[in-house]
Design an enzyme around this catalytic site. Sequence first.
Site, PDB file in Angstrom:
ATOM      1  N   CYS A  19     -70.232  -5.911  48.060  1.00 49.50           N
ATOM      2  CA  CYS A  19     -71.540  -4.950  48.360  1.00 49.50           C
ATOM      3  C   CYS A  19     -70.885  -3.116  47.903  1.00 49.50           C
ATOM      4  O   CYS A  19     -70.903  -2.543  49.334  1.00 49.50           O
ATOM      5  CB  CYS A  19     -72.613  -5.268  49.405  1.00 49.50           C
ATOM      6  N   TYR A  32     -58.388   5.035  42.036  1.00 52.63           N
ATOM      7  CA  TYR A  32     -57.842   6.104  41.331  1.00 52.63           C
ATOM      8  C   TYR A  32     -58.691   6.171  40.179  1.00 52.63           C
ATOM      9  O   TYR A  32     -58.168   6.439  38.620  1.00 52.63           O
ATOM     10  CB  TYR A  32     -56.423   6.024  41.012  1.00 52.63           C
ATOM     11  N   ARG A  65     -43.217   0.935  40.866  1.00 53.80           N
ATOM     12  CA  ARG A  65     -44.268   0.488  40.496  1.00 53.80           C
ATOM     13  C   ARG A  65     -43.538   0.210  38.776  1.00 53.80           C
ATOM     14  O   ARG A  65     -44.180  -0.833  38.554  1.00 53.80           O
ATOM     15  CB  ARG A  65     -45.562   2.049  39.669  1.00 53.80           C
TER      16      ARG A  65
HETATM   17  C1  LIG Z   1     -41.472   8.430  48.718  1.00 51.31           C
HETATM   18  C2  LIG Z   1     -41.808   7.673  47.501  1.00 51.31           C
HETATM   19  N1  LIG Z   1     -41.032   7.418  46.374  1.00 51.31           N
HETATM   20  C3  LIG Z   1     -41.236   6.121  45.508  1.00 51.31           C
HETATM   21  C4  LIG Z   1     -42.111   6.398  45.398  1.00 51.31           C
HETATM   22  C5  LIG Z   1     -42.758   5.121  44.599  1.00 51.31           C
HETATM   23  O1  LIG Z   1     -43.294   5.647  43.497  1.00 51.31           O
HETATM   24  P1  LIG Z   1     -43.839   4.701  42.366  1.00 51.31           P
HETATM   25  O2  LIG Z   1     -44.397   3.327  42.656  1.00 51.31           O
HETATM   26  O3  LIG Z   1     -45.003   5.747  41.290  1.00 51.31           O
HETATM   27  O4  LIG Z   1     -42.568   4.737  41.519  1.00 51.31           O
HETATM   28  C6  LIG Z   1     -43.763   6.362  46.370  1.00 51.31           C
HETATM   29  C7  LIG Z   1     -44.632   6.212  45.696  1.00 51.31           C
HETATM   30  O5  LIG Z   1     -45.633   7.032  46.655  1.00 51.31           O
HETATM   31  C8  LIG Z   1     -42.894   7.597  47.191  1.00 51.31           C
HETATM   32  O6  LIG Z   1     -43.913   8.211  48.373  1.00 51.31           O
END
Ligand SMILES: Cc1ncc(COP(=O)(O)O)c(C=O)c1O
Length: 417
Positions: A345, A319, A279
């Site tokens: 819907c 979420y 993210r």
């Molecule tokens: C094992 C693992 N690593 C990394 C990430 C990346 O997380 P983020 O996008 O919050 O940095 C995730 C996301 O769920 C994950 O499951």
Amino acid sequence: MHNENSLYYRDGQLFMDGVSLNAIAERVETPFYCYSSAAITAQIADCQSAFQKLGASIHYAVKANSNLSVLRLMADAGLGADIVSVGELQRALAAGIQPSRIIFSGVGKRRSELLAALQAGIFQFNVESLPELQQLADLCRQQGCTAGVSVRVNPEVDAATHRHITTAIKGSKFGVPLEQLETALDLIVQSEALALHGLAIHLGSQIVDVAPYRKACRRLRNLLNDLRQKGYVITHLDLGGGFGIDYGEGRYLDFHRVADTFHQELQELNVKIAIEPGRSLVGSAGVLVSEVVYRKEVEPLPLLILDAGMNDLMRPALYQAEHRVMPLVESGRPVETCGVVGPICETTDRFLQRTDLPAIQAGERVALLQVGAYGAVMASAYNSRDMIPEVMVSQNRYRLIRRRIPQSDLMAYEMDG
Ligand SMILES: Cc1ncc(COP(=O)(O)O)c(C=O)c1O
């Protein structure tokens, strides 16, 4: 940290890096995702500079946004990948990410997926259960090859994020429970086909405080010292991702603060550190451009009904996430309080329960902000809608990086009668 530099009004029109979003919308039918390559590259550079002093390797979590053009930016910057499926493996390789920089995470890797990753020669499998470890060892023996393995352990640290995206509390489906860790390590040490790298954790996603990371590091440090005393050779620590971005409340996690925390807590351990940010590299770099189909004058608030729905952007329904909305044209009209919903819907197809916006009329367009991560990748064709296009803006130009997938294409996969 944000896309504010990429998004701005010029002559009353909303621009991304020199390109008018309305101009794109005239050519690419709404709704569509639009990403700033400059914003993504800036995040990558910030992340690299923060983690450089740790000598950490960065493995982009492909699940956040797996468009090939996005992955290409990661490959060009020398990043590795954290994958969770054979599909993500194919994408990472197609984008030019070296197998020697790929880590395979996930609780339910199928035998065929393990095999594909072994054949590709990836760097490391983050194993999440004893049966998975056994399966991987058997497969390696049959194939006559070895696999680099870290054990994803559940450190039992509550990341204090949304309950749907916390992953390291007791009873979670993720990771090997602490009480099974030594059994897992013994299985690896005893198998000639498996090479022990170390331990991995991932606390959850959209974490905006360093405290859970500090707690997890301390727990890992104690664990590691204990394991080393017992004779286990641990050379690698994968600290996962989860670094939160600013969705408008001003709360986010700065890469440098996380890196400093890791450095303070783990520097004496003499281990190679890896991180898996998703993210934080792409989330702020994307908008979802949508047109107001109708303006519905109802009590208690007028509703803007968009042509984008929860099938295109699931985060609000999944979420309770809130994405701020900006009109594509600065109208100077008085600000009103309204709701913003989609056409699906489902009652949960609501982007904002109430927000303040200059009065917007049907036919006008808006951008939903910070949708570069867990946006397009989570989209579906629910309500028999098209899968919407994705656009990348770079150097004052835009290009389509995924074309619309129309219902007619999807119907072609179905057997009628
Ligand atoms: C094992 C693992 N690593 C990394 C990430 C990346 O997380 P983020 O996008 O919050 O940095 C995730 C996301 O769920 C994950 O499951």
